[in-house]
Every structure is written in C-alpha cells, then in structure tokens.
Design a protein around this motif. Structure first.
Motif, mmCIF file in Angstrom:
data_model
loop_
_atom_site.group_PDB
_atom_site.id
_atom_site.type_symbol
_atom_site.label_atom_id
_atom_site.label_comp_id
_atom_site.label_asym_id
_atom_site.label_seq_id
_atom_site.Cartn_x
_atom_site.Cartn_y
_atom_site.Cartn_z
ATOM 1 N N ILE A 138 89.841 45.679 81.043
ATOM 2 C CA ILE A 138 89.748 44.665 80.555
ATOM 3 C C ILE A 138 90.040 44.660 78.682
ATOM 4 N N LEU A 139 89.571 45.397 78.123
ATOM 5 C CA LEU A 139 88.967 46.128 76.590
ATOM 6 C C LEU A 139 90.671 46.488 76.548
ATOM 7 N N SER A 140 91.278 47.450 77.358
ATOM 8 C CA SER A 140 92.760 48.208 76.421
ATOM 9 C C SER A 140 93.738 47.218 76.962
ATOM 10 N N ARG A 141 93.421 46.322 77.384
ATOM 11 C CA ARG A 141 94.945 45.099 76.753
ATOM 12 C C ARG A 141 94.516 43.975 75.999
ATOM 13 N N CYS A 142 93.078 44.300 75.674
ATOM 14 C CA CYS A 142 92.973 43.962 74.137
ATOM 15 C C CYS A 142 93.288 44.250 72.635
ATOM 16 N N GLN A 143 93.427 43.505 71.762
ATOM 17 C CA GLN A 143 92.947 43.920 70.326
ATOM 18 C C GLN A 143 91.464 43.082 69.508
ATOM 19 N N ILE A 144 90.713 44.691 69.583
ATOM 20 C CA ILE A 144 89.517 44.636 69.736
ATOM 21 C C ILE A 144 89.052 44.467 68.027
ATOM 22 N N TYR A 145 88.434 43.013 67.908
ATOM 23 C CA TYR A 145 87.267 42.758 66.796
ATOM 24 C C TYR A 145 86.217 43.095 66.356
ATOM 25 N N ASP A 146 84.862 44.075 65.664
ATOM 26 C CA ASP A 146 83.988 44.623 66.193
ATOM 27 C C ASP A 146 83.258 43.301 64.423
ATOM 28 N N PHE A 147 82.681 42.530 64.910
ATOM 29 C CA PHE A 147 81.568 41.789 63.488
ATOM 30 C C PHE A 147 80.904 42.354 63.984
ATOM 31 N N ASN A 148 80.094 42.536 62.310
ATOM 32 C CA ASN A 148 79.061 43.053 61.561
ATOM 33 C C ASN A 148 77.943 41.938 61.200
ATOM 34 N N ARG A 149 76.750 42.574 61.536
ATOM 35 C CA ARG A 149 75.543 41.784 61.385
ATOM 36 C C ARG A 149 75.639 41.311 59.963
ATOM 37 N N ILE A 150 75.664 39.980 59.466
ATOM 38 C CA ILE A 150 75.925 39.807 58.458
ATOM 39 C C ILE A 150 74.567 40.928 57.372
ATOM 40 N N GLY A 151 75.596 40.354 56.074
ATOM 41 C CA GLY A 151 74.535 41.430 55.345
ATOM 42 C C GLY A 151 73.337 40.255 54.106
ATOM 43 N N ILE A 152 72.091 40.791 54.157
ATOM 44 C CA ILE A 152 70.595 39.865 53.459
ATOM 45 C C ILE A 152 71.536 39.083 52.259
ATOM 46 N N ASN A 153 72.111 39.896 51.208
ATOM 47 C CA ASN A 153 72.842 39.266 49.992
ATOM 48 C C ASN A 153 73.262 37.973 50.469
ATOM 49 N N ASP A 154 74.128 38.102 51.520
ATOM 50 C CA ASP A 154 75.508 36.918 52.000
ATOM 51 C C ASP A 154 74.292 35.476 52.608
ATOM 52 N N ILE A 155 73.595 36.422 53.078
ATOM 53 C CA ILE A 155 72.938 35.079 53.904
ATOM 54 C C ILE A 155 72.504 34.679 53.283
ATOM 55 N N VAL A 156 71.195 34.897 51.709
ATOM 56 C CA VAL A 156 70.424 34.490 50.761
ATOM 57 C C VAL A 156 71.743 33.249 50.193
ATOM 58 N N GLU A 157 72.835 34.204 49.718
ATOM 59 C CA GLU A 157 73.521 32.918 48.939
ATOM 60 C C GLU A 157 74.117 31.293 50.074
ATOM 61 N N HIS A 158 74.524 31.943 50.826
ATOM 62 C CA HIS A 158 75.056 30.993 51.696
ATOM 63 C C HIS A 158 73.416 30.047 51.637
ATOM 64 N N LEU A 159 71.950 30.830 52.329
ATOM 65 C CA LEU A 159 70.634 29.454 52.881
ATOM 66 C C LEU A 159 71.061 28.702 50.977
ATOM 67 N N PHE A 160 71.422 29.536 49.859
ATOM 68 C CA PHE A 160 70.699 28.744 48.664
ATOM 69 C C PHE A 160 71.993 27.728 48.577
ATOM 70 N N PHE A 161 73.152 27.935 49.046
ATOM 71 C CA PHE A 161 74.082 26.927 49.388
ATOM 72 C C PHE A 161 74.050 25.530 49.841
ATOM 73 N N VAL A 162 73.180 26.505 51.047
ATOM 74 C CA VAL A 162 72.514 25.035 52.264
ATOM 75 C C VAL A 162 71.304 24.289 51.834
ATOM 76 N N ALA A 163 70.765 24.520 51.150
ATOM 77 C CA ALA A 163 69.444 23.966 50.490
ATOM 78 C C ALA A 163 69.658 23.242 49.352
ATOM 79 N N LYS A 164 70.924 23.684 48.175
ATOM 80 C CA LYS A 164 71.611 22.750 46.806
ATOM 81 C C LYS A 164 72.242 21.074 47.738
ATOM 82 N N SER A 165 73.057 21.899 49.050
ATOM 83 C CA SER A 165 73.638 20.290 49.699
ATOM 84 C C SER A 165 72.648 19.735 49.797
#
Length: 360
Positions: free
Chosen positions: A165-192
């Motif tokens: 199955i793997l050999s038939r697909c283009q594989i995209y590996d998603f990384n864990r989200i960085g702390i700074n990115d999470i904090v920035e998004h939480l600020f956006f949610v908190a403000k909203s």
C-alpha cells in the motif's frame, strides 16, 4: 456550544497550523495539475491530517480556485462540501469499516464518475485498521483506479500499513506542531472568545498538548471552564494538577544563574517553561514506574493466607508445611517431590503448590 477543536478547525490551507511545508506542496500540486492518484497522510494525533485531507479534496474540485491554490468556499462544489452533502467527496472510517465487504462496496462506488467537478475523492481515515484481507482487496483498485478517482489515506500508525500500500502512495509525514505555533493559535482563539490569557499559561497548555493542536484546544476549553475568561499561569497549574513545588524550585535555580546586568543572556520564559514541563513529565513517568513496580512486588509477595488459599491446602496443611520447611521462602524453593514427602500432603497438593509458585 461547540468545542474549540471543532469551531476553529481549519477550512483553508492558510489556517492549517505548523504544516506550511506540506500545505505548500499540496497547493503547488493543484496549481500545476500534478495530482497523484493516492496520498498517505501520516503523523501523530491532532496535527491536521484529516483536516488537510478535507481541504485538499475540496480544493481539487473547486470551480474557482484562488491564485494561491486555496478553495474559494463559494462555488457549488465548495458549498456542497461545507454543508456536508457533497457527492464528490466520500469519507470512510476504516476503524469501523475494515472488512473485505466494506472495501468491495468502496470499489463499486469508485466506478461512479463525479457529478460536479473533475474528481471523486475518497478519504479513508485510520487506514491502518483495515484487516489484512481488506488491504489485499484494496490493492488493485489503489494501483489502477479510474482517472476520476483520487484516494487520500490518513493514519497515526504508518508502520501498520502494509508495504504494498505504501509503495502505491505519495507519503506526507506530518510533524508535531511547535510550541510557539500552538501558543500563537491559542492566543487567536482566546481573543476570538474574549478570553484574557497569560503567555506563560498558554505555554504550559502547549507543552501539555505534546505537539497536538486538538489536545491543546481541548485543554484550553477545560481551563476556561475552570477559571472563566481570565486564564492565569497559576490557574493552569492548579487545573492540570502540575506540582507547583517542582516548578518553583527550578525557577529559583534559573534566577540564580541569570545575568541581570544586561538582557542579552537572559533565558526566555518559553525555555524556562519547556524545562519545567520536561521535569514534570519525568516526574510523572517516575511515579508511574514506582507505582507499577510496587504493585508487581505486592502481587508476588507470599503470605501464609495465600498458601492457605491454594486448592486443597487449607489451614491445617499450611501449618504442617510451615512446620516442616520453617519459612515460606524455603517452601517456595522446594521441588514438587520434596513437598510431597511432607506427612499429610499428597502429590496432588504438591503439584498445586508448585504450580502456584511457578505462575507467580
């Protein structure tokens, strides 16, 4: 009331947090019309795999794609998807539809051409849950699908997906989200949400989420329920049961080593917070290991009452055995033949005692 993880779920590539390299690749594929017939999105939980799959599927069939590769969210195809009645984008949960019959039904559905747009997109979530037979039944369709069919597979456990199955697909590996990115998004949610939040408090939430945005938003909702619209560092520590004593001790040590004359060499709050959370996680693991070890030791501990509870022994035979061997440890080290030689103890009793010790 809608939880934040659903309310603020990304609807465009631009709103996907922490995966800019992957979203850029997908947008370029759409812009240049270099679309593969099968994709595999893999990575930890809560990092945007299924969200990206839905956005990608929507963008592929968008009738008025924007210059930067984003779906317009206004055409008939986009509106049908957003209102959850699209006939071109199909989702299958492999965790509950993992049999050969389910794959056979999917294969029949693949043959039907799209009603709006160019492609029929099939999103299979938790694809690693498919049975071996289902994987094998899926191989031929995945290798040579109709020209209008595109498959997007998503999984948190790539190693469980078979190599063919793997050999038939283009594989995209998603990384864990960085702390700074999470904090920035939480600020956006908190403000909203009209919530006032300290940066240190959101940093603790981001650390606790371990790279998953969904976990971070779930913790955020929990904290808001606990302390209302004013999120402080102290309230987060209390709500998540993080030992303040450990945090305070480490913070004191940091302050002792700080350079207070100029700000060039100061350790940032974010780095302090990372070390605090690391120590907390280590402390959690040590506590879990200690409890587990104690429980195992307790389960292996031999007492007179446990000897009496062995089938066919009882109080009288237990007393005779202890009188003969003097200690429980000596009895535990005795062979079945030695136990059977004790007066009043049968070979069956000796076998039950030996079996009990051997299984401990």
């Amino acid at each position: 009331y809608i939880v934040s993880a659903r309310k603020y779920r990304p609807s465009t590539f631009q709103t996907v947090v922490g995966q800019s390299n992957l979203t850029s690749t997908l947008k370029n594929a759409i812009a240049t019309k270099h679309l593969a017939h099968a994709y595999l999105f893999c990575g930890p939980r809560g990092v945007g795999k299924t969200s990206c799959a839905r956005i990608f599927a929507k963008a592929i069939n968008c009738l008025n794609i924007t210059p930067d590769g984003e779906p317009c969210n206004e055409c008939d195809s986009c509106r049908a998807f957003n209102e959850q009645h699209s006939f071109n984008i199909h989702e299958l949960d492999a965790a509950s539809n993992n049999s050969v019959e389910d794959i056979r039904s999917l294969t029949e559905q693949v043959r039907i051409p799209p009603q709006i747009g160019k492609y029929s997109v099939f999103i299979i979530d938790e694809v690693h849950m498919l049975s071996q037979a289902a994987f094998n039944a899926f191989l031929k369709t995945l290798e040579e699908p109709p020209v209008h069919a595109i498959f997007i597979l998503a999984t948190t456990e790539k190693h469980k997906v078979i190599p063919t199955i793997l050999s038939r697909c283009q594989i995209y590996d998603f990384n864990r989200i960085g702390i700074n990115d999470i904090v920035e998004h939480l600020f956006f949610v908190a403000k909203s949400e009209n919530v006032i939040a300290e940066k240190q408090a959101l940093s603790v939430i981001a650390e606790k989420a371990d790279g998953g945005m969904r976990d971070a938003l779930s913790i955020f909702d929990q904290i808001v329920s606990f302390c209302g619209t004013n999120i402080t560092y102290k309230s987060v520590i209390e709500s998540l049961n993080i030992p303040v004593k450990v945090f305070g001790m480490v913070k004191d040590e940091f302050h002792k080593t700080r350079t207070l004359t100029d700000g060039e060499n100061e350790i940032s709050i974010a780095k302090e917070q990372s070390v605090f959370m690391l120590i907390y996680k280590i402390q959690e693991e040590v506590h879990r290991f200690t409890v587990s070890t104690m429980q195992k030791a307790k389960s292996k501990k031999l007492t007179r009452s446990s000897l009496e509870n062995i089938k066919g022994i009882g109080q009288k035979k237990a007393a005779v055995l202890l009188a003969h061997f003097k200690t429980l440890t000596a009895l535990k080290g005795a062979s079945r033949e030695e136990i059977a030689q004790v007066k009043g103890v049968s070979e069956k009793d000796a076998e039950n005692i030996r079996s009990y010790f051997d299984n401990k």
